[in-house]
Design an enzyme around this catalytic site. Structure first.
Site, PDB file in Angstrom:
ATOM      1  N   TYR A  87     -31.860  26.324 -32.993  1.00 14.75           N
ATOM      2  CA  TYR A  87     -33.105  26.693 -33.655  1.00 14.75           C
ATOM      3  C   TYR A  87     -33.788  25.486 -34.275  1.00 14.75           C
ATOM      4  O   TYR A  87     -33.178  24.434 -34.484  1.00 14.75           O
ATOM      5  CB  TYR A  87     -32.844  27.727 -34.762  1.00 14.75           C
ATOM      6  CG  TYR A  87     -31.945  27.231 -35.878  1.00 14.75           C
ATOM      7  CD1 TYR A  87     -32.438  26.428 -36.905  1.00 14.75           C
ATOM      8  CD2 TYR A  87     -30.593  27.553 -35.908  1.00 14.75           C
ATOM      9  CE1 TYR A  87     -31.622  25.969 -37.932  1.00 14.75           C
ATOM     10  CE2 TYR A  87     -29.764  27.105 -36.927  1.00 14.75           C
ATOM     11  CZ  TYR A  87     -30.286  26.315 -37.937  1.00 14.75           C
ATOM     12  OH  TYR A  87     -29.470  25.852 -38.942  1.00 14.75           O
ATOM     13  N   HIS A 118     -31.270  22.520 -35.164  1.00 12.78           N
ATOM     14  CA  HIS A 118     -29.889  22.696 -34.697  1.00 12.78           C
ATOM     15  C   HIS A 118     -29.900  22.789 -33.178  1.00 12.78           C
ATOM     16  O   HIS A 118     -30.409  23.754 -32.610  1.00 12.78           O
ATOM     17  CB  HIS A 118     -29.291  23.972 -35.294  1.00 12.78           C
ATOM     18  CG  HIS A 118     -27.941  24.317 -34.735  1.00 12.78           C
ATOM     19  ND1 HIS A 118     -27.528  25.606 -34.541  1.00 12.78           N
ATOM     20  CD2 HIS A 118     -26.917  23.534 -34.310  1.00 12.78           C
ATOM     21  CE1 HIS A 118     -26.299  25.622 -34.032  1.00 12.78           C
ATOM     22  NE2 HIS A 118     -25.926  24.367 -33.882  1.00 12.78           N
ATOM     23  N   HIS A 212     -21.299  18.832 -35.102  1.00 11.56           N
ATOM     24  CA  HIS A 212     -20.252  19.808 -35.448  1.00 11.56           C
ATOM     25  C   HIS A 212     -19.415  20.191 -34.233  1.00 11.56           C
ATOM     26  O   HIS A 212     -18.711  21.185 -34.234  1.00 11.56           O
ATOM     27  CB  HIS A 212     -20.849  21.054 -36.114  1.00 11.56           C
ATOM     28  CG  HIS A 212     -21.733  21.883 -35.225  1.00 11.56           C
ATOM     29  ND1 HIS A 212     -21.231  22.729 -34.278  1.00 11.56           N
ATOM     30  CD2 HIS A 212     -23.069  21.987 -35.148  1.00 11.56           C
ATOM     31  CE1 HIS A 212     -22.219  23.337 -33.659  1.00 11.56           C
ATOM     32  NE2 HIS A 212     -23.350  22.908 -34.159  1.00 11.56           N
ATOM     33  N   THR A 263     -28.519  31.948 -41.335  1.00 19.12           N
ATOM     34  CA  THR A 263     -29.126  32.778 -40.294  1.00 19.12           C
ATOM     35  C   THR A 263     -30.630  32.776 -40.495  1.00 19.12           C
ATOM     36  O   THR A 263     -31.133  32.365 -41.548  1.00 19.12           O
ATOM     37  CB  THR A 263     -28.622  34.233 -40.359  1.00 19.12           C
ATOM     38  OG1 THR A 263     -29.219  34.887 -41.489  1.00 19.12           O
ATOM     39  CG2 THR A 263     -27.109  34.286 -40.482  1.00 19.12           C
ATOM     40  N   SER A 268     -30.015  28.474 -45.722  1.00 18.31           N
ATOM     41  CA  SER A 268     -29.160  27.370 -45.290  1.00 18.31           C
ATOM     42  C   SER A 268     -28.881  26.487 -46.493  1.00 18.31           C
ATOM     43  O   SER A 268     -29.520  26.639 -47.547  1.00 18.31           O
ATOM     44  CB  SER A 268     -29.830  26.558 -44.177  1.00 18.31           C
ATOM     45  OG  SER A 268     -30.039  27.347 -43.015  1.00 18.31           O
ATOM     46  N   HIS A 287     -19.435  24.356 -40.844  1.00 20.86           N
ATOM     47  CA  HIS A 287     -20.716  23.936 -40.271  1.00 20.86           C
ATOM     48  C   HIS A 287     -21.760  25.044 -40.307  1.00 20.86           C
ATOM     49  O   HIS A 287     -22.913  24.818 -39.983  1.00 20.86           O
ATOM     50  CB  HIS A 287     -20.538  23.434 -38.833  1.00 20.86           C
ATOM     51  CG  HIS A 287     -20.762  24.487 -37.784  1.00 20.86           C
ATOM     52  ND1 HIS A 287     -19.850  25.462 -37.516  1.00 20.86           N
ATOM     53  CD2 HIS A 287     -21.807  24.710 -36.940  1.00 20.86           C
ATOM     54  CE1 HIS A 287     -20.306  26.251 -36.551  1.00 20.86           C
ATOM     55  NE2 HIS A 287     -21.482  25.832 -36.194  1.00 20.86           N
ATOM     56  N   GLY A 288     -21.368  26.251 -40.682  1.00 21.98           N
ATOM     57  CA  GLY A 288     -22.332  27.345 -40.744  1.00 21.98           C
ATOM     58  C   GLY A 288     -21.649  28.627 -41.155  1.00 21.98           C
ATOM     59  O   GLY A 288     -20.488  28.630 -41.574  1.00 21.98           O
ATOM     60  N   LYS A 363     -36.304  30.145 -32.186  1.00 21.13           N
ATOM     61  CA  LYS A 363     -34.945  30.381 -31.715  1.00 21.13           C
ATOM     62  C   LYS A 363     -34.853  30.157 -30.207  1.00 21.13           C
ATOM     63  O   LYS A 363     -35.754  30.525 -29.457  1.00 21.13           O
ATOM     64  CB  LYS A 363     -34.508  31.820 -32.023  1.00 21.13           C
ATOM     65  CG  LYS A 363     -33.828  31.984 -33.375  1.00 21.13           C
ATOM     66  CD  LYS A 363     -32.383  31.513 -33.307  1.00 21.13           C
ATOM     67  CE  LYS A 363     -31.670  31.811 -34.626  1.00 21.13           C
ATOM     68  NZ  LYS A 363     -30.309  31.298 -34.639  1.00 21.13           N
TER      69      LYS A 363
END
Length: 364
Positions: A87, A118, A212, A263, A268, A287-288, A363
């Protein structure tokens, strides 16, 4: 926001093609040079390299170890997000937890606008992994290595297969850095056009670029003694502490910035690395958020229009490559990123610095 969507040219979806011109010779050079290629071609600022893991270039990269099919897939895709959970988000600073560290990153107050990108090495990197699986399966039979899952195929580090993969993977990492730096260029140009200004006047400096999914040789303390290790961070992020020699001068006092994507409907974070993380997790953190549901489960349980309506209620604009992706990437498909970040913060392996909320999402 609509103008940004149309002018940034961050194309999405499987096989999407970018607008950054690249021929076969350019690709070979980008695979070897990483962000040095982007700097030479005028797509980045010199300071961008300083704010990048490995300074945007894996020196052991060998383009000859990347197959012709991988290169064919990567050639037209420079400057694109790709599919899945990749995204680009326009985000607003929501909270600042560490003012000193945030100020070093150029974040002074809530309400500032950031862009988070990302993405990775696209079809080229996927093909590098696919090619390596075939080679490694043969090596496993030869060396009598047994695993429970084909996806865990492996080879000894110093074997021919192991070295071939590491050199090809390093080239794919270089491609990923070039890809992200190309998208940074496109975002800067889009904002400059929208506001009739320049990226420099708009203060569009890069905070950090961190991987990552990468394997690297690093030095770490094991039982109090320095050892050379192969660090493979898969779904994990490097988080080096203050005063570490491999992080930029700008972040020597704060620790390395760590980008944690949430998300498209939540938030974030930007964290910083710690000494405790260095000793406990070899300088590594999350990493998320991580998925809570499979993609198939999300498609069965979430309604496309309902997800869009909820995002609209929160003031979030979205552009996606396909309707099914809206359901697959619905906020409830993922764990609560705040819980994940608070766990890492509480464990001391990284520290909260900035919270960001999305206002526009592209996205893959």
């Amino acid at each position: 926001i609509n103008i940004f969507f149309s002018r940034s040219h961050l194309l999405t979806g499987v096989g999407s093609k970018g607008i950054i011109p690249m021929n076969a010779r350019d690709l070979e050079e980008a695979l070897e040079m990483g962000m040095d290629w982007s700097l030479r071609e005028g797509y980045i600022w010199a300071e961008d390299k300083e704010h990048c893991e490995e300074y945007g270039r894996m020196l052991q990269a060998d383009p000859t170890k990347v197959s012709a099919r991988a290169k064919k897939r990567g050639l037209p895709q420079l400057g694109t997000l790709g599919a899945g959970n990749h995204y680009a988000e326009i985000q607003v600073v929501d909270e600042i937890y560490n003012k000193q560290a945030a100020r070093k990153m150029g974040i002074d107050e809530p309400g500032q606008v950031c862009v988070m990108i990302h993405c990775g090495s696209r079809g080229l990197g996927h093909q590098v992994a696919t090619d390596a699986l075939v080679e490694m399966e043969r090596a496993m039979k030869r060396d009598d290595i047994k695993v429970n899952d084909r996806q865990l195929a492996c080879a000894r580090i110093n074997s021919q297969e192991g070295q071939n993969y590491l050199k090809a993977m390093a080239a794919a990492a270089n491609y990923a850095w070039v890809n992200r730096s190309s998208m940074t260029f496109l975002c800067r140009q889009a904002f400059a056009k929208i506001f009739d200004s320049t990226p420099d006047d708009l203060d569009m400096h890069m905070i950090y670029d961190v991987s990552h999914n990468i394997a690297k040789i690093e030095q770490h303390l094991v039982d109090g003694r320095p050892k050379t290790l192969m660090m493979h961070r898969k779904g994990a992020t490097r988080a080096f502490p203050p005063n570490h020699p491999l992080i930029p001068v700008d972040y020597q006092l704060t620790g390395q910035p760590v980008l944690i994507g949430g998300t498209m409907g939540t938030c974030s974070y930007v964290l910083t690395g710690t000494e405790k993380g260095m000793s406990r997790t070899f300088g590594t953190t999350c990493h998320g958020a991580g998925r809570a549901r499979s993609r198939a489960n999300s498609r069965r349980n979430f309604n496309y229009q309902e997800v869009l309506d909820r995002l609209k209620e929160k003031g979030i604009e979205i552009r996606v490559a396909s309707p099914k992706l809206v359901m697959e990437e619905a906020p409830n498909s993922y764990k609560d990123v705040t819980d994940v970040v608070n766990t890492c913060h509480g464990a001391g392996i990284s520290q909260k610095c900035i919270k960001l909320r999305p206002i526009a999402v592209i996205k893959g």
